[in-house]
Design a protein around this motif. Structure first.
Motif, PDB file in Angstrom:
ATOM      1  N   ASP A 211       0.811  -1.213   0.000  1.00  0.00           N
ATOM      2  CA  ASP A 211       0.000   0.000   0.000  1.00  0.00           C
ATOM      3  C   ASP A 211       0.851   1.274   0.000  1.00  0.00           C
ATOM      4  O   ASP A 211       0.502   2.274   0.608  1.00  0.00           O
ATOM      5  N   PHE A 212       1.990   1.207  -0.684  1.00  0.00           N
ATOM      6  CA  PHE A 212       2.823   2.413  -0.765  1.00  0.00           C
ATOM      7  C   PHE A 212       3.281   2.674  -2.208  1.00  0.00           C
ATOM      8  O   PHE A 212       4.224   3.402  -2.444  1.00  0.00           O
ATOM      9  N   VAL A 213       2.565   2.099  -3.168  1.00  0.00           N
ATOM     10  CA  VAL A 213       2.875   2.300  -4.579  1.00  0.00           C
ATOM     11  C   VAL A 213       1.816   3.215  -5.188  1.00  0.00           C
ATOM     12  O   VAL A 213       0.627   3.071  -4.920  1.00  0.00           O
ATOM     13  N   SER A 214       2.260   4.160  -5.996  1.00  0.00           N
ATOM     14  CA  SER A 214       1.329   5.045  -6.681  1.00  0.00           C
ATOM     15  C   SER A 214       0.709   4.293  -7.856  1.00  0.00           C
ATOM     16  O   SER A 214       1.378   3.972  -8.836  1.00  0.00           O
ATOM     17  N   VAL A 215      -0.578   3.995  -7.737  1.00  0.00           N
ATOM     18  CA  VAL A 215      -1.291   3.199  -8.737  1.00  0.00           C
ATOM     19  C   VAL A 215      -2.084   4.122  -9.661  1.00  0.00           C
ATOM     20  O   VAL A 215      -2.839   4.974  -9.191  1.00  0.00           O
ATOM     21  N   VAL A 216      -1.882   3.952 -10.971  1.00  0.00           N
ATOM     22  CA  VAL A 216      -2.581   4.785 -11.954  1.00  0.00           C
ATOM     23  C   VAL A 216      -4.021   4.303 -12.115  1.00  0.00           C
ATOM     24  O   VAL A 216      -4.278   3.135 -12.406  1.00  0.00           O
ATOM     25  N   LYS A 217      -4.971   5.211 -11.900  1.00  0.00           N
ATOM     26  CA  LYS A 217      -6.387   4.900 -12.062  1.00  0.00           C
ATOM     27  C   LYS A 217      -6.969   5.473 -13.358  1.00  0.00           C
ATOM     28  O   LYS A 217      -7.889   4.905 -13.934  1.00  0.00           O
ATOM     29  N   GLU A 218      -6.445   6.601 -13.782  1.00  0.00           N
ATOM     30  CA  GLU A 218      -6.936   7.213 -15.019  1.00  0.00           C
ATOM     31  C   GLU A 218      -5.761   7.797 -15.792  1.00  0.00           C
ATOM     32  O   GLU A 218      -4.779   8.266 -15.194  1.00  0.00           O
ATOM     33  N   ARG A 219      -5.871   7.746 -17.117  1.00  0.00           N
ATOM     34  CA  ARG A 219      -4.835   8.304 -17.982  1.00  0.00           C
ATOM     35  C   ARG A 219      -5.446   9.292 -18.971  1.00  0.00           C
ATOM     36  O   ARG A 219      -6.600   9.148 -19.361  1.00  0.00           O
ATOM     37  N   GLY A 220      -4.630  10.263 -19.375  1.00  0.00           N
ATOM     38  CA  GLY A 220      -5.071  11.226 -20.364  1.00  0.00           C
ATOM     39  C   GLY A 220      -4.948  10.668 -21.765  1.00  0.00           C
ATOM     40  O   GLY A 220      -4.641   9.487 -21.964  1.00  0.00           O
ATOM     41  N   ASP A 221      -5.147  11.516 -22.759  1.00  0.00           N
ATOM     42  CA  ASP A 221      -5.045  11.093 -24.155  1.00  0.00           C
ATOM     43  C   ASP A 221      -3.757  11.598 -24.793  1.00  0.00           C
ATOM     44  O   ASP A 221      -3.698  11.840 -25.998  1.00  0.00           O
ATOM     45  N   TYR A 222      -2.712  11.749 -23.992  1.00  0.00           N
ATOM     46  CA  TYR A 222      -1.432  12.243 -24.481  1.00  0.00           C
ATOM     47  C   TYR A 222      -0.301  11.581 -23.695  1.00  0.00           C
ATOM     48  O   TYR A 222      -0.511  10.999 -22.624  1.00  0.00           O
ATOM     49  N   LEU A 223       0.913  11.679 -24.219  1.00  0.00           N
ATOM     50  CA  LEU A 223       2.076  11.073 -23.573  1.00  0.00           C
ATOM     51  C   LEU A 223       2.725  12.004 -22.568  1.00  0.00           C
ATOM     52  O   LEU A 223       3.140  11.567 -21.485  1.00  0.00           O
TER      53      LEU A 223
END
Length: 313
Positions: A211-223
């Motif tokens: 429980d100490f990792v930054s987990v990606v929940k949403e991403r944009g449409d660019y790099l």
């Protein structure tokens, strides 16, 4: 000459100092490159481009200026395009070939996508670290007798090794000088591999293991949203027919920018405590069995006490 530059109808050839590696670049409605090693093609014509929010770098190119640099270490071809807001740089070393985009826009830019194709000649064997996500770099490396056996759309981390058993030539795809930009993966697409990147994370939460990792929940449409005036990461292709040359290849280091730490005298080797060794948790009630800043501090104190006890016995 140990290296030559041939320019004809927007076609350029750049040789390594020892002439074993040759990269041919074609510019017109698009930009493609191909690479040969000891006169044997290892990369067939492969496309290059970078898509910005309102502009595509590498499409319908008009060359404004060409600059060539030759020395014992590498030969460089720098192509400045007519709008003068970007250039493309190729370098040919004895160890491999690399290219990168360089931009000079006044304002910040948004990179929507990048096209980096690696049209590998034939159907070589491969050693790849496959992954189904954009957050894995520690999986097992799998040996494939032929890339024809790899399913379409399968993603792998870099560096990635391809081994043509018919001529003994090995090709490695890698990158260097990566700052403010997502790292490159490669993905099987038909008979070739293409560059693949994680989209910019717009929402993250703490979770995963410990429980100490930054987990990606949403991403944009660019790099990436980045400075308009900058150098982008090098795309690196290494080729050799001698295994030991891979162990002694320092091309990624040579292409990387120098360390910003001028004085390194304070860096000393020593003991370390790593969460992989103690499972990121200690069965100490005061910490509620959660990963907190106090845990590594507690470990350091305990290790210090143990070292003092050992030194007195």
């Amino acid at each position: 000459m140990s290296a030559e530059l041939i320019a004809k109808d927007k076609r350029f050839q750049l040789n390594s100092p020892n002439n074993t590696l040759k990269v041919k670049v074609s510019m017109g409605d698009s930009i493609t490159y191909s690479i040969s090693f000891k006169n044997k093609t290892v990369i067939l014509p492969s496309a290059i481009a970078m898509v910005l929010q309102n502009k595509v770098l590498g499409k319908t190119t008009q060359v404004n200026n060409i600059r060539v640099i030759k020395n014992k270490e590498f030969n460089e071809l720098s192509v400045l395009f007519s709008d003068q807001n970007y250039s493309l740089i190729f370098r040919a070393y004895n160890e491999g070939v690399a290219y990168r985009f360089v931009t000079s826009f006044k304002d910040s830019i948004q990179v929507v996508a990048e096209k980096a194709d690696f049209n590998i000649n034939g159907k070589p064997a491969a050693i790849l670290q496959g992954t189904d996500n954009y957050t894995s770099w520690e999986g097992p490396y799998i040996k494939y007798p032929s890339i024809a056996e790899i399913s379409n759309g399968k993603r792998a981390t870099t560096p990635a090794l391809f081994d043509d058993k018919s001529n003994g030539i090995k090709v490695v795809i890698a990158e260097s000088d990566l700052f403010g930009y997502p790292g490159i993966y490669i993905k099987k697409q038909g008979d070739q591999y293409i560059g693949d990147w994680a989209k910019f994370p717009t929402k993250t939460v703490m979770g995963s293991w410990g429980d100490f990792v930054s987990v990606v929940k949403e991403r944009g449409d660019y790099l990436a949203k980045t400075d308009g005036s900058r150098s982008f990461p090098w795309r690196v292709i290494i080729a050799t027919d001698n295994d030991k040359d891979l162990l002694n290849n320092h091309l990624v280091t040579k292409l990387a920018r120098p360390s910003e730490i001028k004085d390194t005298s304070w860096i000393k080797s020593g003991k370390a405590a790593w969460e992989w060794w103690h499972d990121a948790m200690l069965l100490v009630q005061a910490f509620h069995q959660e990963w907190r800043t106090e845990i590594p501090i507690y470990i350091i104190i305990m290790l210090t006490l143990l070292l003092q006890i050992n030194s007195n016995t």
